[in-house]
Design an enzyme around this catalytic site. Structure first.
Site, short mmCIF file in Angstrom:
data_model
loop_
_atom_site.label_atom_id
_atom_site.label_comp_id
_atom_site.label_asym_id
_atom_site.label_seq_id
_atom_site.Cartn_x
_atom_site.Cartn_y
_atom_site.Cartn_z
N LEU A 35 0.90 -1.47 -0.37
CA LEU A 35 0.18 -0.09 -0.09
C LEU A 35 0.88 1.33 0.36
O LEU A 35 2.16 1.58 0.45
CB LEU A 35 -1.35 -0.18 1.38
CG LEU A 35 -2.03 -0.92 1.50
CD1 LEU A 35 -2.51 -1.34 2.54
CD2 LEU A 35 -2.56 -1.24 0.37
N HIS A 39 -3.75 3.55 -2.91
CA HIS A 39 -4.18 3.13 -2.13
C HIS A 39 -4.63 4.23 -0.71
O HIS A 39 -6.20 4.01 -0.21
CB HIS A 39 -3.18 1.63 -1.11
CG HIS A 39 -3.51 0.99 -2.91
ND1 HIS A 39 -1.81 1.29 -2.59
CD2 HIS A 39 -3.43 0.25 -3.62
CE1 HIS A 39 -1.19 0.06 -3.29
NE2 HIS A 39 -2.32 0.23 -4.36
N ASP A 150 -5.66 4.56 -13.23
CA ASP A 150 -6.25 3.04 -13.88
C ASP A 150 -7.31 3.71 -14.68
O ASP A 150 -8.36 3.40 -14.28
CB ASP A 150 -6.20 1.98 -12.86
CG ASP A 150 -4.79 1.55 -12.57
OD1 ASP A 150 -4.10 0.83 -12.93
OD2 ASP A 150 -5.11 2.12 -11.45
N GLN A 153 -9.31 0.95 -16.74
CA GLN A 153 -10.00 0.19 -15.41
C GLN A 153 -11.09 0.70 -15.27
O GLN A 153 -12.06 -0.12 -14.45
CB GLN A 153 -8.25 -0.10 -14.94
CG GLN A 153 -9.28 -0.91 -13.14
CD GLN A 153 -7.75 -1.38 -12.16
OE1 GLN A 153 -7.14 -2.50 -12.54
NE2 GLN A 153 -7.43 -1.24 -11.23
P1 AMP Z 1 -3.31 -1.93 -7.36
O1 AMP Z 1 -2.58 -2.11 -5.98
O2 AMP Z 1 -1.83 -1.17 -8.57
O3 AMP Z 1 -3.95 -2.58 -7.98
O4 AMP Z 1 -4.42 -0.48 -7.37
C1 AMP Z 1 -5.49 -0.40 -6.54
C2 AMP Z 1 -6.25 0.47 -7.01
O5 AMP Z 1 -5.67 1.69 -6.34
C3 AMP Z 1 -6.48 0.21 -8.13
O6 AMP Z 1 -8.19 1.45 -7.77
C4 AMP Z 1 -5.50 2.36 -8.62
O7 AMP Z 1 -6.45 2.96 -9.41
C5 AMP Z 1 -5.38 2.46 -7.35
N1 AMP Z 1 -4.20 3.47 -6.79
C6 AMP Z 1 -2.85 2.60 -7.47
N2 AMP Z 1 -1.76 3.88 -7.52
C7 AMP Z 1 -2.98 5.61 -6.94
C8 AMP Z 1 -2.76 6.92 -7.57
N3 AMP Z 1 -1.66 7.11 -7.56
N4 AMP Z 1 -3.85 7.37 -7.08
C9 AMP Z 1 -4.43 7.40 -7.02
N5 AMP Z 1 -4.91 5.55 -7.17
C10 AMP Z 1 -4.28 5.01 -6.96
#
Ligand code: AMP
Length: 283
Positions: A35, A39, A150, A153
């Site tokens: 995290l 996150h 994303d 996504q």
């Molecule tokens: P992940 O653990 O990379 O699969 O990401 C989990 C969630 O966190 C997804 O909905 C991502 O879009 C979001 N997320 C990842 N990086 C960021 C960021 N820099 N800013 C905002 N949300 C993020």
């Protein structure tokens, strides 16, 4: 306040059911762990939107292609658990495995999953929609929060949730960035110091697109060329794609009439970084 770590789907369902019986709204933040501030921003948003927050932590194998970074994807459950506790998360859903050995079913959002990132990662979004559908069915939240980081996504999940009648409120939360503008990501950890420094060019190119658009340049080709020029100044950056598309449909943009999503993916050696910004419809 205690925070529960839940390992099985059955226990997860029971937990949500008991919260709902007590009149609580349950919010879910799906993650692959390790995290970071991005996150945490989703968790804070989920806390605003619901009474009880579940963070799921699962590195989903079906969204990685052979040869991608599934095996070396960073993991640190102890630290994640601590961060969730500090943020006042109510439950962490941390299953060991989400797929039966004879798993055969996938959820596919047609078309949207084949463009942009889907070109270089053809099965990626099928993996994402499948695991998110499984998480929705396991947690059964009222609300789920995803990041604009994303962007494709986020749109695909909104489409899937509507198409399959999940009845879950999907919230998209803004991109969190480092001081130099690089979007926070678990994959930034792979970058060498030199790559890390050059990676700030992604944001600089997006800012340039915003400025062009604000100054009245609505020609997608010329904006893309400008972005390409800026990124090409960094010798370690290799462009996977740069796209300007309708921010709602990911189809050809009609600049001036719709918001335009400027999205890009850039490789630094094997590390593929993505980022985006929305060029606002002119008033
Ligand atoms: P992940 O653990 O990379 O699969 O990401 C989990 C969630 O966190 C997804 O909905 C991502 O879009 C979001 N997320 C990842 N990086 C960021 C960021 N820099 N800013 C905002 N949300 C993020």
């Amino acid at each position: 306040m205690t925070m529960k770590v839940i390992k099985t789907v059955a226990e997860m369902r029971e937990w949500t059911l008991s919260r709902k019986k007590a009149g609580r709204q349950v919010g879910l933040v799906p993650t692959m762990g390790f995290l970071h501030e991005g996150h945490l921003s989703l968790i804070r948003r989920a806390k605003q939107e619901s009474d009880a927050v579940v963070v799921s932590i699962y590195v989903n194998p079906t969204q990685f292609a052979p040869g991608e970074d599934l095996d070396r994807y960073p993991r640190d459950f102890k630290r994640d658990q601590q961060l969730c506790l500090q943020e006042g998360v109510d439950a962490v859903f941390y299953p060991d495995e989400m797929y039966a050995p004879d798993h055969k079913t996938y959820v596919v959002t047609e078309e949207l999953s084949k463009i942009l990132c889907g070109v270089s990662r053809p099965d990626h979004f099928r993996g994402v929609t499948t695991i998110v559908a499984k998480l929705f069915n396991s947690v059964q939240p009222d609300t789920a929060v995803f990041g604009q980081k994303d962007a494709q996504q986020a749109l695909i999940i909104k489409r899937m949730a509507a198409d399959l009648n999940f009845g879950i409120n999907i919230i998209i939360s803004p991109i969190i960035r480092e001081n130099d503008g690089l979007a926070v990501s678990s994959r930034n950890k792979y970058l060498t110091p030199e790559q890390r420094q050059q990676a700030a060019v992604l944001y600089r190119s997006l800012r340039a697109a915003e400025q062009e658009y604000e100054q009245g340049n609505v020609d997608p080709v010329s904006i893309k060329n400008k972005m390409k020029e800026i990124i090409s100044e960094q010798p370690l950056a290799k462009i996977d794609y740069i796209a300007l598309v309708n921010a709602d449909t990911l189809t050809r943009p009609k600049p001036g009439t719709n918001d335009v999503l400027a999205a890009l993916a850039v490789f630094f050696d094997k590390t593929r970084l993505i980022d985006n910004t929305i060029l606002k419809k002119r008033r």
